[in-house]
Motif scaffolding. Structure first.
Motif, PDB file in Angstrom:
ATOM      1  N   MET A   1       0.833  -1.207   0.000  1.00 51.60           N
ATOM      2  CA  MET A   1       0.000   0.000   0.000  1.00 51.60           C
ATOM      3  C   MET A   1       0.869   1.259   0.000  1.00 51.60           C
ATOM      4  O   MET A   1       0.408   2.320  -0.373  1.00 51.60           O
ATOM      5  CB  MET A   1      -0.934  -0.048   1.211  1.00 51.60           C
ATOM      6  N   GLU A   2       2.138   1.162   0.412  1.00 48.85           N
ATOM      7  CA  GLU A   2       2.978   2.361   0.463  1.00 48.85           C
ATOM      8  C   GLU A   2       3.182   2.982  -0.911  1.00 48.85           C
ATOM      9  O   GLU A   2       3.264   4.188  -1.038  1.00 48.85           O
ATOM     10  CB  GLU A   2       4.318   2.070   1.128  1.00 48.85           C
ATOM     11  N   SER A   3       3.260   2.200  -1.965  1.00 49.63           N
ATOM     12  CA  SER A   3       3.424   2.781  -3.307  1.00 49.63           C
ATOM     13  C   SER A   3       2.123   3.429  -3.789  1.00 49.63           C
ATOM     14  O   SER A   3       2.130   4.182  -4.767  1.00 49.63           O
ATOM     15  CB  SER A   3       3.896   1.722  -4.300  1.00 49.63           C
ATOM     16  N   PHE A   4       1.035   3.157  -3.102  1.00 56.59           N
ATOM     17  CA  PHE A   4      -0.249   3.744  -3.469  1.00 56.59           C
ATOM     18  C   PHE A   4      -0.256   5.252  -3.256  1.00 56.59           C
ATOM     19  O   PHE A   4      -0.831   5.995  -4.057  1.00 56.59           O
ATOM     20  CB  PHE A   4      -1.369   3.080  -2.643  1.00 56.59           C
ATOM     21  N   TRP A   5       0.350   5.761  -2.203  1.00 53.11           N
ATOM     22  CA  TRP A   5       0.288   7.185  -1.875  1.00 53.11           C
ATOM     23  C   TRP A   5       1.012   8.054  -2.902  1.00 53.11           C
ATOM     24  O   TRP A   5       0.456   9.072  -3.322  1.00 53.11           O
ATOM     25  CB  TRP A   5       0.758   7.433  -0.448  1.00 53.11           C
ATOM     26  N   PRO A   6       2.206   7.685  -3.351  1.00 55.47           N
ATOM     27  CA  PRO A   6       2.801   8.478  -4.438  1.00 55.47           C
ATOM     28  C   PRO A   6       1.954   8.422  -5.713  1.00 55.47           C
ATOM     29  O   PRO A   6       1.804   9.428  -6.416  1.00 55.47           O
ATOM     30  CB  PRO A   6       4.171   7.832  -4.662  1.00 55.47           C
ATOM     31  N   TYR A   7       1.385   7.237  -6.003  1.00 56.29           N
ATOM     32  CA  TYR A   7       0.515   7.128  -7.166  1.00 56.29           C
ATOM     33  C   TYR A   7      -0.687   8.061  -7.031  1.00 56.29           C
ATOM     34  O   TYR A   7      -1.014   8.813  -7.951  1.00 56.29           O
ATOM     35  CB  TYR A   7       0.026   5.682  -7.356  1.00 56.29           C
ATOM     36  N   LEU A   8      -1.361   8.014  -5.872  1.00 57.75           N
ATOM     37  CA  LEU A   8      -2.555   8.822  -5.665  1.00 57.75           C
ATOM     38  C   LEU A   8      -2.217  10.315  -5.746  1.00 57.75           C
ATOM     39  O   LEU A   8      -2.976  11.097  -6.320  1.00 57.75           O
ATOM     40  CB  LEU A   8      -3.206   8.491  -4.319  1.00 57.75           C
ATOM     41  N   ALA A   9      -1.075  10.703  -5.195  1.00 62.27           N
ATOM     42  CA  ALA A   9      -0.654  12.107  -5.264  1.00 62.27           C
ATOM     43  C   ALA A   9      -0.440  12.532  -6.715  1.00 62.27           C
ATOM     44  O   ALA A   9      -0.845  13.631  -7.110  1.00 62.27           O
ATOM     45  CB  ALA A   9       0.626  12.311  -4.457  1.00 62.27           C
ATOM     46  N   GLY A  10       0.169  11.674  -7.516  1.00 65.66           N
ATOM     47  CA  GLY A  10       0.371  11.994  -8.926  1.00 65.66           C
ATOM     48  C   GLY A  10      -0.952  12.088  -9.673  1.00 65.66           C
ATOM     49  O   GLY A  10      -1.145  12.983 -10.512  1.00 65.66           O
ATOM     50  N   PHE A  11      -1.863  11.180  -9.369  1.00 69.56           N
ATOM     51  CA  PHE A  11      -3.187  11.227  -9.996  1.00 69.56           C
ATOM     52  C   PHE A  11      -3.902  12.517  -9.608  1.00 69.56           C
ATOM     53  O   PHE A  11      -4.480  13.200 -10.456  1.00 69.56           O
ATOM     54  CB  PHE A  11      -4.005  10.000  -9.564  1.00 69.56           C
ATOM     55  N   PHE A  12      -3.819  12.871  -8.332  1.00 67.10           N
ATOM     56  CA  PHE A  12      -4.421  14.110  -7.854  1.00 67.10           C
ATOM     57  C   PHE A  12      -3.797  15.323  -8.546  1.00 67.10           C
ATOM     58  O   PHE A  12      -4.500  16.240  -8.964  1.00 67.10           O
ATOM     59  CB  PHE A  12      -4.256  14.217  -6.331  1.00 67.10           C
ATOM     60  N   ASP A  13      -2.470  15.340  -8.666  1.00 70.01           N
ATOM     61  CA  ASP A  13      -1.782  16.448  -9.334  1.00 70.01           C
ATOM     62  C   ASP A  13      -2.321  16.683 -10.742  1.00 70.01           C
ATOM     63  O   ASP A  13      -2.464  17.820 -11.170  1.00 70.01           O
ATOM     64  CB  ASP A  13      -0.280  16.166  -9.427  1.00 70.01           C
ATOM     65  N   GLY A  14      -2.634  15.604 -11.433  1.00 73.48           N
ATOM     66  CA  GLY A  14      -3.101  15.735 -12.814  1.00 73.48           C
ATOM     67  C   GLY A  14      -4.607  15.805 -12.960  1.00 73.48           C
ATOM     68  O   GLY A  14      -5.116  16.588 -13.767  1.00 73.48           O
ATOM     69  N   ASP A  15      -5.325  15.002 -12.219  1.00 70.42           N
ATOM     70  CA  ASP A  15      -6.768  14.866 -12.417  1.00 70.42           C
ATOM     71  C   ASP A  15      -7.557  14.950 -11.113  1.00 70.42           C
ATOM     72  O   ASP A  15      -8.536  14.233 -10.922  1.00 70.42           O
ATOM     73  CB  ASP A  15      -7.082  13.535 -13.120  1.00 70.42           C
ATOM     74  N   GLY A  16      -7.138  15.837 -10.233  1.00 69.87           N
ATOM     75  CA  GLY A  16      -7.843  15.993  -8.973  1.00 69.87           C
ATOM     76  C   GLY A  16      -7.997  17.456  -8.618  1.00 69.87           C
ATOM     77  O   GLY A  16      -7.406  18.334  -9.258  1.00 69.87           O
ATOM     78  N   SER A  17      -8.794  17.705  -7.592  1.00 72.76           N
ATOM     79  CA  SER A  17      -8.951  19.071  -7.105  1.00 72.76           C
ATOM     80  C   SER A  17      -9.434  19.055  -5.663  1.00 72.76           C
ATOM     81  O   SER A  17      -9.981  18.064  -5.182  1.00 72.76           O
ATOM     82  CB  SER A  17      -9.919  19.872  -7.976  1.00 72.76           C
ATOM     83  N   ILE A  18      -9.204  20.195  -5.008  1.00 67.95           N
ATOM     84  CA  ILE A  18      -9.721  20.432  -3.665  1.00 67.95           C
ATOM     85  C   ILE A  18     -10.597  21.663  -3.785  1.00 67.95           C
ATOM     86  O   ILE A  18     -10.207  22.656  -4.399  1.00 67.95           O
ATOM     87  CB  ILE A  18      -8.605  20.737  -2.650  1.00 67.95           C
ATOM     88  N   HIS A  19     -11.775  21.583  -3.194  1.00 65.31           N
ATOM     89  CA  HIS A  19     -12.705  22.716  -3.190  1.00 65.31           C
ATOM     90  C   HIS A  19     -13.209  22.932  -1.774  1.00 65.31           C
ATOM     91  O   HIS A  19     -13.356  21.983  -1.013  1.00 65.31           O
ATOM     92  CB  HIS A  19     -13.940  22.438  -4.064  1.00 65.31           C
TER      93      HIS A  19
END
Length: 158
Positions: A1-19
């Motif tokens: 699961m540790e490799s999941f967090w860098p992946y999720l951060a990269g996905f968020f950087d490209g296709d995510g948002s905070i509102h």
């Protein structure tokens, strides 16, 4: 699961948002509340990835939107805070968003006095500038007007 967090951060950087939204809700003390959202977007034809992220996180609401897009939306304040903290070391493009969101989340729930609530609303307005938001209709000015109308605060003299 540790490799999941860098992946999720990269996905968020490209296709995510905070509102952060100021939402009208009469049942709340001042007639409004602050709703944070962490959202991941993907084309509906490829939404299997969003399904997998939802499964791994065990949270969020998945929905198909118009225009062939789907999103995974998380609105729980504590969950968002935890996710951002886990992704923070790996985020590059949206570093300012993550830092500002974590600061704003630390200030929620808002103070119980009307002026404190207005300060949080102003922070939400300031955060919106990071997202180039064009569709916001409820702002600090809206809340201030309502608080004045109900006698919670006096009119401004500036």
């Amino acid at each position: 699961m540790e490799s999941f967090w860098p992946y999720l951060a990269g996905f968020f950087d490209g296709d995510g948002s905070i509102h952060f939204q100021i939402v009208r809700q009469n049942e709340y003390r001042w007639g409004f509340y602050i709703r944070p959202s962490l959202v991941f977007y993907q084309a509906t034809e490829a939404k299997g990835g969003l399904v997998e992220i939802r499964r791994r996180l065990d949270m969020g609401r998945l929905r198909d939107r118009s225009g062939g897009m789907s999103d995974l939306t998380i609105t729980n304040r504590r969950a968002i805070q935890g996710l951002l903290q886990r992704m923070a070391p790996y985020v590059i493009f949206k570093r300012r968003h993550v830092d500002a969101a974590l600061e704003l989340l630390r200030r929620l729930p808002p103070p119980r006095d009307p002026m404190g609530f207005l300060e949080i609303c102003q922070a939400v307005d300031d955060f919106a500038s990071l997202n180039f938001s064009k569709s916001r209709t409820v702002t600090t000015a809206t809340v201030r007007e309502a608080l004045e109308r109900h006698g919670y605060i006096g009119p401004r003299n500036d």
